[in-house]
Design a protein around this motif. Structure first.
Motif, mmCIF file in Angstrom:
data_model
loop_
_atom_site.group_PDB
_atom_site.id
_atom_site.type_symbol
_atom_site.label_atom_id
_atom_site.label_comp_id
_atom_site.label_asym_id
_atom_site.label_seq_id
_atom_site.Cartn_x
_atom_site.Cartn_y
_atom_site.Cartn_z
ATOM 1 N N GLY B 133 0.792 -1.157 -0.221
ATOM 2 C CA GLY B 133 0.263 0.155 -0.125
ATOM 3 C C GLY B 133 0.656 1.372 0.227
ATOM 4 O O GLY B 133 2.047 1.285 0.133
ATOM 5 N N GLU B 134 0.118 2.261 -0.148
ATOM 6 C CA GLU B 134 0.921 3.456 -0.329
ATOM 7 C C GLU B 134 1.586 3.899 0.932
ATOM 8 O O GLU B 134 1.004 3.897 2.026
ATOM 9 C CB GLU B 134 0.087 4.643 -0.822
ATOM 10 N N GLU B 135 2.835 4.402 1.212
ATOM 11 C CA GLU B 135 3.377 4.554 2.385
ATOM 12 C C GLU B 135 3.621 3.444 3.356
ATOM 13 O O GLU B 135 3.734 3.799 4.699
ATOM 14 C CB GLU B 135 2.631 6.009 2.843
ATOM 15 N N ILE B 136 3.466 2.086 2.996
ATOM 16 C CA ILE B 136 3.396 1.257 4.107
ATOM 17 C C ILE B 136 4.820 0.873 4.188
ATOM 18 O O ILE B 136 5.682 0.707 3.160
ATOM 19 C CB ILE B 136 2.862 0.080 3.662
ATOM 20 N N HIS B 137 5.412 0.785 5.425
ATOM 21 C CA HIS B 137 6.845 0.331 5.478
ATOM 22 C C HIS B 137 6.840 -0.942 6.383
ATOM 23 O O HIS B 137 6.117 -1.010 7.310
ATOM 24 C CB HIS B 137 7.591 1.631 5.855
ATOM 25 N N GLU B 138 8.152 -1.677 6.239
ATOM 26 C CA GLU B 138 8.448 -2.271 7.219
ATOM 27 C C GLU B 138 9.395 -2.196 7.874
ATOM 28 O O GLU B 138 10.496 -1.663 7.801
ATOM 29 C CB GLU B 138 8.836 -3.859 6.450
ATOM 30 N N VAL B 139 9.589 -2.793 9.573
ATOM 31 C CA VAL B 139 10.472 -2.485 10.248
ATOM 32 C C VAL B 139 11.080 -3.788 10.856
ATOM 33 O O VAL B 139 10.361 -4.610 11.302
ATOM 34 C CB VAL B 139 10.272 -1.430 11.410
ATOM 35 N N GLY B 140 12.152 -4.161 10.513
ATOM 36 C CA GLY B 140 12.676 -5.396 11.053
ATOM 37 C C GLY B 140 13.693 -5.288 12.101
ATOM 38 O O GLY B 140 14.625 -4.400 12.281
ATOM 39 N N VAL B 141 13.795 -5.952 13.195
ATOM 40 C CA VAL B 141 14.326 -6.014 14.327
ATOM 41 C C VAL B 141 14.891 -7.232 14.793
ATOM 42 O O VAL B 141 13.908 -8.462 14.879
ATOM 43 C CB VAL B 141 13.641 -5.239 15.588
ATOM 44 N N GLY B 142 16.194 -7.492 14.974
ATOM 45 C CA GLY B 142 16.713 -8.618 15.575
ATOM 46 C C GLY B 142 16.982 -9.584 14.449
ATOM 47 O O GLY B 142 17.090 -9.447 13.134
ATOM 48 N N PRO B 143 17.726 -10.970 14.675
ATOM 49 C CA PRO B 143 17.560 -11.548 16.062
ATOM 50 C C PRO B 143 18.353 -10.753 17.221
ATOM 51 O O PRO B 143 17.813 -11.061 18.385
ATOM 52 C CB PRO B 143 18.147 -12.770 15.816
ATOM 53 N N ILE B 144 19.383 -10.108 16.912
ATOM 54 C CA ILE B 144 20.109 -9.543 18.072
ATOM 55 C C ILE B 144 19.655 -7.998 18.570
ATOM 56 O O ILE B 144 19.416 -7.358 17.496
ATOM 57 C CB ILE B 144 21.737 -9.402 17.784
ATOM 58 N N HIS B 145 18.899 -7.982 19.710
ATOM 59 C CA HIS B 145 18.457 -6.892 19.882
ATOM 60 C C HIS B 145 19.399 -5.718 20.497
ATOM 61 O O HIS B 145 20.461 -6.249 21.000
ATOM 62 C CB HIS B 145 17.347 -7.185 20.952
ATOM 63 N N ALA B 146 18.938 -4.641 20.771
ATOM 64 C CA ALA B 146 19.612 -3.548 21.234
ATOM 65 C C ALA B 146 20.264 -3.661 22.777
ATOM 66 O O ALA B 146 21.216 -3.566 23.054
ATOM 67 C CB ALA B 146 18.818 -2.337 21.427
ATOM 68 N N GLY B 147 19.037 -4.368 23.440
ATOM 69 C CA GLY B 147 19.679 -4.547 25.058
ATOM 70 C C GLY B 147 20.299 -5.886 25.285
ATOM 71 O O GLY B 147 20.698 -6.593 24.324
ATOM 72 N N ILE B 148 20.569 -6.330 26.558
ATOM 73 C CA ILE B 148 21.313 -7.555 26.664
ATOM 74 C C ILE B 148 20.164 -8.610 26.957
ATOM 75 O O ILE B 148 19.811 -8.926 27.964
ATOM 76 C CB ILE B 148 22.228 -7.534 27.647
ATOM 77 N N ILE B 149 19.444 -9.096 26.009
ATOM 78 C CA ILE B 149 18.487 -9.799 26.121
ATOM 79 C C ILE B 149 18.575 -11.026 25.003
ATOM 80 O O ILE B 149 19.368 -11.278 24.189
ATOM 81 C CB ILE B 149 17.142 -9.332 25.775
ATOM 82 N N GLU B 150 17.603 -11.934 24.897
ATOM 83 C CA GLU B 150 17.787 -13.154 23.996
ATOM 84 C C GLU B 150 17.395 -12.822 22.711
ATOM 85 O O GLU B 150 16.805 -11.893 22.481
ATOM 86 C CB GLU B 150 16.958 -14.462 24.497
ATOM 87 N N PRO B 151 17.653 -13.664 21.640
ATOM 88 C CA PRO B 151 17.471 -13.375 20.174
ATOM 89 C C PRO B 151 16.002 -13.951 19.755
ATOM 90 O O PRO B 151 15.569 -15.062 20.404
ATOM 91 C CB PRO B 151 18.723 -14.193 19.728
ATOM 92 N N GLY B 152 15.510 -12.843 19.062
ATOM 93 C CA GLY B 152 14.564 -13.415 18.271
ATOM 94 C C GLY B 152 14.079 -12.261 17.298
ATOM 95 O O GLY B 152 14.584 -11.028 17.111
ATOM 96 N N HIS B 153 13.025 -12.640 16.113
ATOM 97 C CA HIS B 153 13.207 -11.572 15.174
ATOM 98 C C HIS B 153 11.650 -10.879 15.116
ATOM 99 O O HIS B 153 10.913 -11.666 15.230
ATOM 100 C CB HIS B 153 13.333 -12.080 13.793
ATOM 101 N N PHE B 154 11.657 -9.616 15.040
ATOM 102 C CA PHE B 154 10.324 -9.054 14.903
ATOM 103 C C PHE B 154 10.221 -8.292 13.591
ATOM 104 O O PHE B 154 11.021 -7.555 13.424
ATOM 105 C CB PHE B 154 10.247 -7.784 16.179
#
Lengths: 254, 495
Positions: B133-154
């Motif tokens: 769609g118009e102006e739809i965008h995706e943001v991918g985060v991970g598997p490594i996150h910014a903090g000291i936490i476990e990995p997963g992809h969002f």
């Protein structure tokens, strides 16, 4: 507002004043001391109960890189005694193997002097400021929570100029936790490659150092450790924040 | 009788479990769940020949559990149950991934722990859902996150700041734990260590669940003292993790007072855990047939004083926090999860209770000392971040009361007893209310009395989808806050 002030007053000053001299409570299972004279006939019971094959007999030795500090060997044999000494980091894999001959009865200072080699270039480069990127690769969240705790109000690692950074691009080194699951292996390598050189590599916890309890899992991929040299090993399951901070300070020559 | 009736920790013979024809199995399960029972487990086990599929449902009002099964010999597909029972959606995906038997008509049959790009070319790699769609965008985060936490992809599908869909891809932590339990040479200490490492923040929760299952199969009755000590440890773990989460939630909204104060209080509790068992997370505490460490009169005295002080400190900190306008502004009406959704998806634990869905194994299917101390189920109605934060506060108060009550009246008894062998051809369901919610381990033994299958379910397995649902329509900047309000386990899900 009054309650806020009261809360602040109650909170007081929580930081441990001198991390270098901090002692953990006696119940803590830290650095094990081996008294071989108590080992009567090399019965091997300690070796049999060890869940991670960290113990060898004749002569008796414990590999801190494999040990999960569960304390089961201590319960079956008087020759092994876990102490509350928490300074157990090492710059060489071999020094993590504790035997009666080399370290028993010696103070922790002597273990430290032998186990951690401070390099001049490390001290010069990172001695005053060090930013680390942490990568959990199959870690259970035990090591991760203890590494987070290093920055909290009690341990306050930031006072030494050591912090965890959000991006590998902003980092001087990588801290690896977990046995490195197959599904995390490429991401770990990517993170390592993204850190600008020169960089240091730290393995924290039994899983990262040796695979720990997960060593036999078919879903691990530990190729990273075949390619990349580890600069600092920090044993534990998980390592106590004081272990982590002190090992790092020794390594940096602080 | 299509269903075998049992209870938490009761051993049943595998031969007693009905093997229904596939269509009857489907009809029975739909009837059971639509009749108000809750789906606990739905898992497969490979036998020669064929694959057995077991379903476990719970009646929370009468503390009863119901089991039934069906068998696949040549069939490679069946009609999916998810359109009828949404809470089975992830179980069916897991069953398909593990045994290759396809639920036809499953609305979204994507991988659970496999299919990550660049890992294994034999696994078809998963393409994320994408919006156009118009102006739809995706943001991918991970598997490594910014903090000291476990990995997963969002992966977020957004229009401007607004999140339309969040897809969560896990599996990065997969270590194959369930299979590691099956090696027949493994010693008890090894298996216990392994159960402690399923999720390192729920050490007592998972180790206790595993141990109680094994003790039931060995027909061991531990002393009331052991039960009391285990319960104290489990409640200490709950208090510590709830404090850690309140600290984390405060940190995520830059409320530094809460972040520091709750963080410091947590340190006191985990240090108390260390004073009992030598480890801040409770490792080394549990053993098959008992506990490794006693609660001595000195420890009891210290713990009572600590908890009395903690009660006041937490009350004060919570009063300040929950009366701060800047905190409420961020917490209230953020990430709402409706009760109907929670029930439909089969959510568990504090997540469910914060949405008004009263499920708590401590009172529904009591184990250990909860058999003697009834626990009142705490619920809140609003289902937003505020409710999930506030319920942690009132659960801390409740846990302090539970521990105090047990400590005041801690029975005498042996700390361990002899171990016998496991009953052959049997099955046991072990349920525990960990701090996140219902932990369940189901153990099946073979004819030699060895473990032939262990099915582990962390509460995160039920609850991850709730995070996806509750960030829909929110600003993407509220995602970290919503995420922390659930604080789900990656390793507990990935196993």
């Amino acid at each position: 507002m009054l309650n806020l002030l009261k809360l602040r007053w109650n909170h007081g000053y929580q930081a441990i004043p001198d991390i270098r001299k901090a002692e953990l409570m006696v119940t803590h299972r830290g650095f094990p001391v081996i008294n071989e004279s108590e080992c009567k006939d090399n019965c091997g019971e300690c070796k049999d109960v060890c869940p991670t094959e960290a113990i060898e007999i004749n002569p008796l030795s414990i590999d801190l890189g494999k040990c999960t500090f569960c304390g089961e060997c201590e319960r079956v044999c008087a020759a092994i005694k876990f102490t509350n000494e928490c300074r157990s980091g090492s710059t060489s894999r071999n020094n993590l193997i504790v035997t009666s001959k080399n370290f028993s009865g010696l103070t922790s200072d002597v273990y430290r002097n032998r186990a951690i080699e401070t390099r001049k270039e490390i001290h010069k480069m990172f001695g005053r400021s060090l930013k680390l990127r942490q990568v959990s690769a199959g870690g259970c969240n035990g090591c991760e929570m203890e590494l987070s705790a290093c920055g909290n109000v009690n341990f306050d690692m930031g006072r030494f100029g050591i912090d965890f950074a959000a991006s590998p691009r902003h980092s001087d080194g990588i801290v690896i936790t977990g046995p490195v699951s197959r599904n995390m292996a490429p991401a770990l390598m990517d993170a390592y490659n993204s850190i600008p050189s020169p960089k240091i590599v730290i393995a924290a916890g039994a899983c990262a150092i040796s695979g720990g309890i997960f060593k036999e899992s078919e879903y691990l991929n530990r190729e990273f450790f075949e390619k990349i040299k580890i600069d600092l090993f920090i044993p534990g399951c998980p390592p106590h924040p004081i272990t982590f901070i002190n090992s790092l300070l020794d390594f940096l020559g602080r | 009788m299509s269903w075998v009736e049992t209870k938490n920790l009761n051993v049943i013979s595998l031969n007693d479990i009905q093997v229904l024809p596939l269509n009857d199995f489907r009809d029975e399960l739909i009837k059971k769940i639509k009749g108000g029972k809750r789906l606990i487990q739905f898992f497969g086990n490979k036998e020669t020949p064929g694959v057995f599929l077991y379903a476990v449902a719970a009646d929370d009002n009468t503390s009863k559990l119901f089991i039934t099964s069906c068998k696949f010999t040549d069939d490679k597909a069946y009609q999916s149950l998810t359109p009828e029972i949404p809470s089975v959606h992830l179980f069916e995906r897991e069953f398909y991934e593990q045994f290759g038997i396809k639920p036809e008509g499953h609305p979204w049959l994507k991988p659970v722990r496999k299919g990550i790009e660049g890992i294994n070319n034999d696994e078809p790699h998963y393409n994320f859902f994408s919006m156009t769609g118009e102006e739809i965008h995706e943001v991918g985060v991970g598997p490594i996150h910014a903090g000291i936490i476990e990995p997963g992809h969002f992966r977020f599908s957004c229009h401007g700041e607004k999140v339309y869909h969040l897809e969560i891809k896990l599996g990065f932590q997969h270590r194959g734990i369930e299979n590691m339990f099956l090696n027949k040479n493994h010693k008890n200490v090894y298996l216990l260590n392994l159960s402690e490492s399923i999720a390192g923040d729920s050490v007592i929760g998972h180790a206790g669940t595993y141990i109680r299952a094994m003790e039931s199969l060995c027909n061991i009755a531990v002393s009331r003292r052991v039960k009391s000590i285990r319960t104290v440890m489990l409640e200490l773990e709950r208090i510590a993790m709830h404090l850690a989460d309140l600290s984390g939630l405060s940190g995520d909204i830059a409320y530094l007072t809460g972040s520091s104060v709750f963080g410091a209080l947590r340190t006191k509790i985990i240090n108390a855990t260390m004073s009992i068992c030598g480890n801040r997370f409770g490792r080394g505490m549990m053993r098959l047939s008992g506990v490794n460490f006693d609660i001595t009169p000195e420890i009891k005295c210290d713990l009572t004083a600590l908890l009395n002080k903690l009660n006041d400190d937490v009350d004060l900190a919570a009063e300040v926090m929950f009366s701060s306008v800047s905190v409420l502004e961020r917490f209230e009406k953020t990430g709402i999860l409706e009760k109907e959704t929670a029930m439909e998806l089969g959510l568990v634990g504090l997540t469910a209770r914060a949405s008004g869905y009263a499920v708590d194994i401590r009172s529904d299917h009591p184990f250990d000392a909860y058999q003697y101390f009834p626990v009142y189920k705490l619920t809140l109605e609003s289902g937003d971040v505020f409710a999930r934060a506030y319920i942690r506060y009132i659960e801390i108060q409740q846990s302090i009361k539970i521990i105090m009550e047990i400590l005041n009246n801690i029975p005498s008894g042996e700390l361990s007893c002899n171990i016998s062998s496991l009953q052959p051809d049997s099955m046991v369901i072990s349920l525990t209310e960990g701090w996140r919610g219902e932990i369940s381990h189901i153990v099946l033994t073979d004819s030699d009395g060895k473990i032939k299958r262990i099915k582990i379910k962390d509460p995160s397995f039920n609850n991850w989808l709730a995070l996806s649902i509750s960030v829909r329509g929110e600003g993407i900047s509220d995602f970290p806050l919503c995420n922390k309000s659930y604080n789900l386990s990656y390793s507990g899900f990935d196993l």
